[in-house]
Design a protein around this motif. Sequence first.
Motif, short mmCIF file in Angstrom:
data_model
loop_
_atom_site.label_atom_id
_atom_site.label_comp_id
_atom_site.label_asym_id
_atom_site.label_seq_id
_atom_site.Cartn_x
_atom_site.Cartn_y
_atom_site.Cartn_z
N ALA A 117 -30.32 -16.67 -26.06
CA ALA A 117 -29.01 -17.17 -26.49
C ALA A 117 -28.37 -17.96 -25.37
N THR A 118 -27.62 -18.98 -25.75
CA THR A 118 -26.81 -19.74 -24.80
C THR A 118 -25.37 -19.70 -25.28
N LEU A 119 -24.50 -19.19 -24.42
CA LEU A 119 -23.06 -19.23 -24.68
C LEU A 119 -22.51 -20.40 -23.87
N PHE A 120 -21.97 -21.39 -24.57
CA PHE A 120 -21.46 -22.59 -23.89
C PHE A 120 -20.11 -22.27 -23.26
N LEU A 121 -19.96 -22.63 -21.97
CA LEU A 121 -18.72 -22.33 -21.26
C LEU A 121 -17.97 -23.60 -20.84
N SER A 122 -18.53 -24.77 -21.17
CA SER A 122 -17.83 -26.04 -20.91
C SER A 122 -17.63 -26.75 -22.24
N GLU A 123 -16.52 -27.47 -22.36
CA GLU A 123 -16.30 -28.24 -23.59
C GLU A 123 -17.27 -29.42 -23.61
N PRO A 124 -17.78 -29.76 -24.80
CA PRO A 124 -18.78 -30.83 -24.88
C PRO A 124 -18.28 -32.17 -24.33
N GLU A 125 -16.96 -32.40 -24.41
CA GLU A 125 -16.46 -33.70 -23.92
C GLU A 125 -16.34 -33.72 -22.39
N ASP A 126 -16.55 -32.56 -21.75
CA ASP A 126 -16.43 -32.51 -20.29
C ASP A 126 -17.73 -32.86 -19.56
N TYR A 127 -18.79 -33.14 -20.30
CA TYR A 127 -20.03 -33.57 -19.64
C TYR A 127 -20.85 -34.44 -20.57
N GLU A 128 -21.67 -35.28 -19.93
CA GLU A 128 -22.58 -36.16 -20.68
C GLU A 128 -23.97 -35.56 -20.60
N GLY A 129 -24.70 -35.61 -21.73
CA GLY A 129 -26.05 -35.03 -21.76
C GLY A 129 -25.94 -33.52 -21.90
N GLY A 130 -26.97 -32.81 -21.39
CA GLY A 130 -26.91 -31.34 -21.40
C GLY A 130 -27.15 -30.70 -22.76
N TYR A 153 -31.53 -18.09 -30.74
CA TYR A 153 -32.79 -18.67 -31.23
C TYR A 153 -33.99 -17.85 -30.76
N PRO A 154 -35.10 -17.97 -31.47
CA PRO A 154 -36.27 -17.17 -31.09
C PRO A 154 -36.78 -17.55 -29.71
N SER A 155 -37.07 -16.56 -28.89
CA SER A 155 -37.53 -16.82 -27.52
C SER A 155 -38.89 -17.49 -27.51
N SER A 156 -39.59 -17.43 -28.63
CA SER A 156 -40.91 -18.06 -28.73
C SER A 156 -40.81 -19.58 -28.88
N SER A 157 -39.60 -20.12 -29.09
CA SER A 157 -39.45 -21.57 -29.30
C SER A 157 -39.59 -22.34 -28.00
N LEU A 158 -40.22 -23.50 -28.09
CA LEU A 158 -40.18 -24.43 -26.96
C LEU A 158 -38.77 -25.03 -26.92
N HIS A 159 -38.20 -25.13 -25.73
CA HIS A 159 -36.85 -25.69 -25.65
C HIS A 159 -36.62 -26.33 -24.29
N GLN A 160 -35.55 -27.11 -24.20
CA GLN A 160 -35.22 -27.78 -22.94
C GLN A 160 -33.72 -28.08 -22.90
N VAL A 161 -33.22 -28.26 -21.69
CA VAL A 161 -31.84 -28.72 -21.51
C VAL A 161 -31.94 -30.14 -20.94
N LEU A 162 -31.38 -31.09 -21.67
CA LEU A 162 -31.46 -32.49 -21.21
C LEU A 162 -30.60 -32.69 -19.95
N PRO A 163 -30.93 -33.71 -19.16
CA PRO A 163 -30.17 -33.94 -17.91
C PRO A 163 -28.66 -34.09 -18.17
N VAL A 164 -27.89 -33.48 -17.28
CA VAL A 164 -26.43 -33.65 -17.33
C VAL A 164 -26.09 -34.78 -16.37
N THR A 165 -25.69 -35.91 -16.95
CA THR A 165 -25.53 -37.11 -16.14
C THR A 165 -24.11 -37.31 -15.62
#
Length: 227
Positions: A117-130, A153-165
């Motif tokens: 699980a990912t709990l988002f702690l920043s507002e989406p407008e406060d960063y680009e990408g990610g 989400y299932p831990s068996s999934s392939l996943h990634q975090v895109l660059p935070v620019t």
Amino acid sequence: MLIVIPKVFTKAEIGLAQRQLDQADWQDGLLTAGDQARSVKRNQQLADNSALAQKLGDVVLDALAQQPQFMSAALPLKIFPPMFNRYQGGETYGIHVDNAVRFVPGTPTRVRSDLSATLFLSEPEDYEGGELHIQEQFGEQKIKLAAGDMILYPSSSLHQVLPVTQGQRLACVLWMQSMVRDNEHRQMLFDLDQSIQSLSAEHGHQNTDVMRLTGIYQNLLRQWAET
Ligand code: NI
């Protein structure tokens, strides 16, 4: 299955967490990266023995325990102590699968990761990408949620975090072992529970069909649960 759990944290809790995290001692995410992660993980995190990580982690666990939708979707048996991470200046976490088993530092406890699980702690407008990209059955999903919302989400999934620019992306990440290991079984229980909840709101808990469905739910859980 990907499930969004909205409003795990209120805006006030987010503000407090952000202020505390801004002053935290961040360490290189590579310190806890295994062989596979080492080549793709570029981020910062709080140390496992950080007092702030432990304190905020407990707040997250208390908040989740009060979220019926989370409890129903995850049916958690054991939750690995929540970790906190930060991405900025192009940091990223390339494509990977989470480790199957995690050892809770300083204890004999092992947690099999069925769900991440990912709990988002920043507002989406406060960063680009990610964006969190998760590859699952129905294709790739791109996830970037409001601060305070969580994706499961299932831990068996392939996943990634895109660059935070630009800006910074703060998040809390969790891994948990579910009482019901099989993703499809867990999904069916979740769907059944959702229907029982809406039928009982309409017809009452004492309705014969609601009671029969509740019995089926409990008996399936009895068949499948590890405790
Ligand atoms: Ni991961």
